[in-house]
Structure formats: structure tokens, C-alpha cells
Design a protein around this motif. Structure first.
Motif, PDB file in Angstrom:
ATOM      1  N   PHE A 132     -14.707  82.451  82.215  1.00  0.00           N
ATOM      2  CA  PHE A 132     -14.719  83.617  81.314  1.00  0.00           C
ATOM      3  C   PHE A 132     -15.562  84.762  81.893  1.00  0.00           C
ATOM      4  CE2 PHE A 132     -16.375  86.113  77.741  1.00  0.00           C
ATOM      5  CZ  PHE A 132     -15.196  86.470  77.104  1.00  0.00           C
ATOM      6  N   VAL A 133     -16.711  84.417  82.488  1.00  0.00           N
ATOM      7  CA  VAL A 133     -17.579  85.479  83.030  1.00  0.00           C
ATOM      8  C   VAL A 133     -17.266  85.780  84.500  1.00  0.00           C
ATOM      9  CG1 VAL A 133     -19.437  84.946  81.383  1.00  0.00           C
ATOM     10  CG2 VAL A 133     -19.516  83.950  83.697  1.00  0.00           C
ATOM     11  N   GLY A 134     -16.228  85.129  85.042  1.00  0.00           N
ATOM     12  CA  GLY A 134     -15.801  85.448  86.404  1.00  0.00           C
ATOM     13  C   GLY A 134     -16.678  84.871  87.498  1.00  0.00           C
ATOM     14  N   LEU A 135     -17.326  83.734  87.227  1.00  0.00           N
ATOM     15  CA  LEU A 135     -18.222  83.156  88.230  1.00  0.00           C
ATOM     16  C   LEU A 135     -17.906  81.690  88.543  1.00  0.00           C
ATOM     17  CD1 LEU A 135     -21.672  84.650  87.129  1.00  0.00           C
ATOM     18  CD2 LEU A 135     -20.322  85.278  89.148  1.00  0.00           C
ATOM     19  N   ALA A 136     -16.634  81.315  88.366  1.00  0.00           N
ATOM     20  CA  ALA A 136     -16.254  79.919  88.626  1.00  0.00           C
ATOM     21  C   ALA A 136     -16.609  79.514  90.058  1.00  0.00           C
ATOM     22  CB  ALA A 136     -14.766  79.734  88.362  1.00  0.00           C
ATOM     23  N   ASP A 137     -16.538  80.473  90.987  1.00  0.00           N
ATOM     24  CA  ASP A 137     -16.795  80.143  92.388  1.00  0.00           C
ATOM     25  C   ASP A 137     -18.288  80.073  92.714  1.00  0.00           C
ATOM     26  OD1 ASP A 137     -16.933  82.892  91.848  1.00  0.00           O
ATOM     27  OD2 ASP A 137     -16.529  83.423  93.938  1.00  0.00           O
ATOM     28  N   LYS A 138     -19.147  80.386  91.749  1.00  0.00           N
ATOM     29  CA  LYS A 138     -20.602  80.366  91.993  1.00  0.00           C
ATOM     30  C   LYS A 138     -21.292  79.201  91.276  1.00  0.00           C
ATOM     31  CE  LYS A 138     -20.719  84.323  94.239  1.00  0.00           C
ATOM     32  NZ  LYS A 138     -20.785  84.294  95.702  1.00  0.00           N
ATOM     33  N   ALA A 139     -20.522  78.265  90.775  1.00  0.00           N
ATOM     34  CA  ALA A 139     -21.084  77.197  89.949  1.00  0.00           C
ATOM     35  C   ALA A 139     -22.220  76.443  90.630  1.00  0.00           C
ATOM     36  CB  ALA A 139     -19.977  76.216  89.547  1.00  0.00           C
TER      37      ALA A 139
END
Ligand code: ADP
Ligand code: ADP
Length: 237
Positions: A132-139
């Protein structure tokens, strides 16, 4: 019924030393925040904005007056009931307040761990929030590996973890440059529009109010000196 009803609330701090005068940080404030509002509170440093937020969030007791959330008087709740109300309120901060030693995923998961959400459910929820916040790749990144704007997006994901109906943003863009501020405000607008979350934005920056708030209260020396639709308050006749 207003989502948040603040009625004649006053907060006085004793002087820091015994001979110091007491400080009235919030002085006879009354405000109605309706469900679905993006409500701005603007004022200079020391006007009482943060104190007002801490009172709404039950972090500090009022000196007098009443605060109702969803019709529930929260100033007199016992600790357990207050904790439950606070689950329904997310907060974001100027300095993001992320845990440095934890990954992005673990920061967002933290409020869910506290309430004992089972691991599988937690994972699914955290993944959904990071998308949702556009940070799936920064998990799996750590906060210090992210830009300020990304860290605030993590802060927003964490604030939303327990599915609150209210989000309190205390100077949430004050540490960010103008471009990043816009990104974060766009995200807050989506939180309001798509998730139906009522948002209270505390700021000293007029631009922030103009960008996002449909209603505004102007605070000076603990008092609300003006309030209403943003357009009416800030448009000179
Ligand atoms: P703002 O968020 O608008 O900058 P604050 O709510 O932080 O304003 O502060 C309002 C007033 O209350 C200020 O005069 C501040 O010094 C005082 N104040 C805030 N917190 C405390 C405290 N814990 N003890 C004593 N005075 C405080
Ligand atoms: P570790 O502490 O094992 O190095 P992290 O710092 O990534 O791993 O995770 C810390 C906390 O975050 C743990 O309590 C774990 O249960 C939780 N966690 C890890 N991965 C996820 C996930 N995908 N979704 C939700 N919570 C997670």
C-alpha cells in the motif's frame, strides 16, 4: 456524532521548578472532527498543538474538559479500556520514530506483535501494508538505508497496522524536503480516501494545510483562535 469531540479542554502543566508559573498549554479548546475529515491544526511552535494531540491519544490526562471518540468519553477511562481506544488511533511523527535495530518489516509488524497477532496473519498484513505504501521491495532493509520520505512511509504503514480509524500526524512532513513532503501528503490523502481513515494533521506549515486539509483550526497560545473550512479560514474577503 463527531468522530472526535473535544469539549472545553484545558491542560495546565505545573512550572518546571517550584517557583515557576504554571503553563496553560491548551486553553478551553472545543473542536469537532467528523468521520472522514482531514483536519488540520496549525500554529507556531509552543501554540499547544502537540499537547492537544497527546490529550486526544490519551498519552496525558486533561486538566479539565471532555474528549469523546466515537461517542465514548475517553478522559475517564480505566487503563485497559484506554489501551483499547488507543488501538484505534495511529500516530506518525516528525522524526519517524522507527526502531533502528529492526527491519522495515519488523517495524511495521511491531504493533501487531504487541497485541499478539498470530505470525501468519502478521506477515500477510505487513505485506499488504508495504504494498500500500509502495515499499514492498524494502521489507528487509533497515531504516537508515532508506530516505526520509521512505522512512515516513514505513511510519505510516506501522501506524496503520492495527487498522485504526484515526491517524494523528504530528509535524509528519517537517523534516522532509518539499518534493518528499508532497509524496507523503499524497499517501496520507490515499489513506483518507481509500481506507476511510480520519486524519488530524498538526503542522506549522500553511502549505501542508492548503495541500491536504479540508478543515482547519488555528491555535495561538493554547487557544483555537479560528476554525472552519480551510477555504474560508485562509481566504481573505
Ligand atoms: P506546539 O506543539 O504547538 O509546539 P506544545 O504543545 O509542544 O506546542 O507546547 C505548548 C506549551 O506547553 C509550550 O509553552 C510548552 O513549553 C508547554 N509544554 C509542553 N509540554 C510540557 C511539559 N511536559 N511540561 C511543561 N510544559 C510543557
Ligand atoms: P530477525 O529478528 O529474525 O532478524 P526481523 O528483524 O526481520 O528478523 O524480524 C523481527 C520480528 O519481525 C520478528 O518478531 C518476526 O516475527 C517479525 N517478522 C519477520 N518477518 C515478518 C513478516 N514477513 N511479517 C510480519 N512479521 C515478520
Amino acid at each position: 456524532m463527531p468522530h472526535i469531540a473535544i469539549r472545553d479542554v484545558t491542560k495546565t502543566y505545573p512550572g518546571r521548578r517550584r517557583r515557576d508559573a504554571a503553563v496553560t498549554a491548551v486553553d478551553s479548546v472545543s473542536l469537532d472532527v467528523e468521520r472522514g475529515d482531514v483536519f488540520g491544526v496549525i500554529g507556531y511552535s509552543g501554540a499547544g498543538k502537540s499537547t492537544l494531540v497527546r490529550l486526544v491519544n490519551g498519552l496525558e490526562p486533561v486538566s479539565s474538559g471532555s474528549i469523546e471518540i466515537d461517542g465514548v468519553e475517553v478522559t475517564t477511562l480505566a487503563p485497559a479500556a484506554l489501551r483499547e481506544v488507543r488501538q484505534g488511533i495511529g500516530m506518525i511523527f516528525q522524526r519517524f520514530n522507527l526502531l533502528r535495530s529492526r527491519t522495515v518489516r519488523a517495524n511495521v509488524a511491531y504493533p501487531l506483535e504487541v497485541v499478539g497477532t498470530p505470525r501468519a496473519e502478521r506477515r500477510a498484513r505487513v505485506d499488504e501494508l508495504l504494498r500500500f505504501v509502495g515499499l514492498a521491495d524494502k521489507a528487509d532493509a533497515y531504516p537508515e538505508q532508506l530516505s526520509g520520505g521512505q522512512q515516513q512511509r514505513v511510519g505510516i504503514a506501522r501506524a496503520l497496522a492495527a487498522s485504526p480509524s484515526i491517524l494523528l500526524a504530528d509535524e509528519a512532513t517537517s523534516a522532509l524536503d518539499p518534493e518528499t513532503t508532497d509524496e507523503v501528503l499524497d499517501l496520507l490523502a490515499r489513506v483518507n480516501r481509500e481506507l476511510g481513515v480520519t486524519i488530524v494533521v498538526i503542522t506549522h506549515e500553511m502549505d501542508v494545510i492548503a495541500r491536504i486539509a479540508t478543515k482547519v483550526a488555528v491555535m495561538e497560545q493554547g487557544r483555537v483562535v479560528e476554525s472552519g473550512a480551510t477555504y474560508d479560514v485562509f481566504t481573505n474577503p
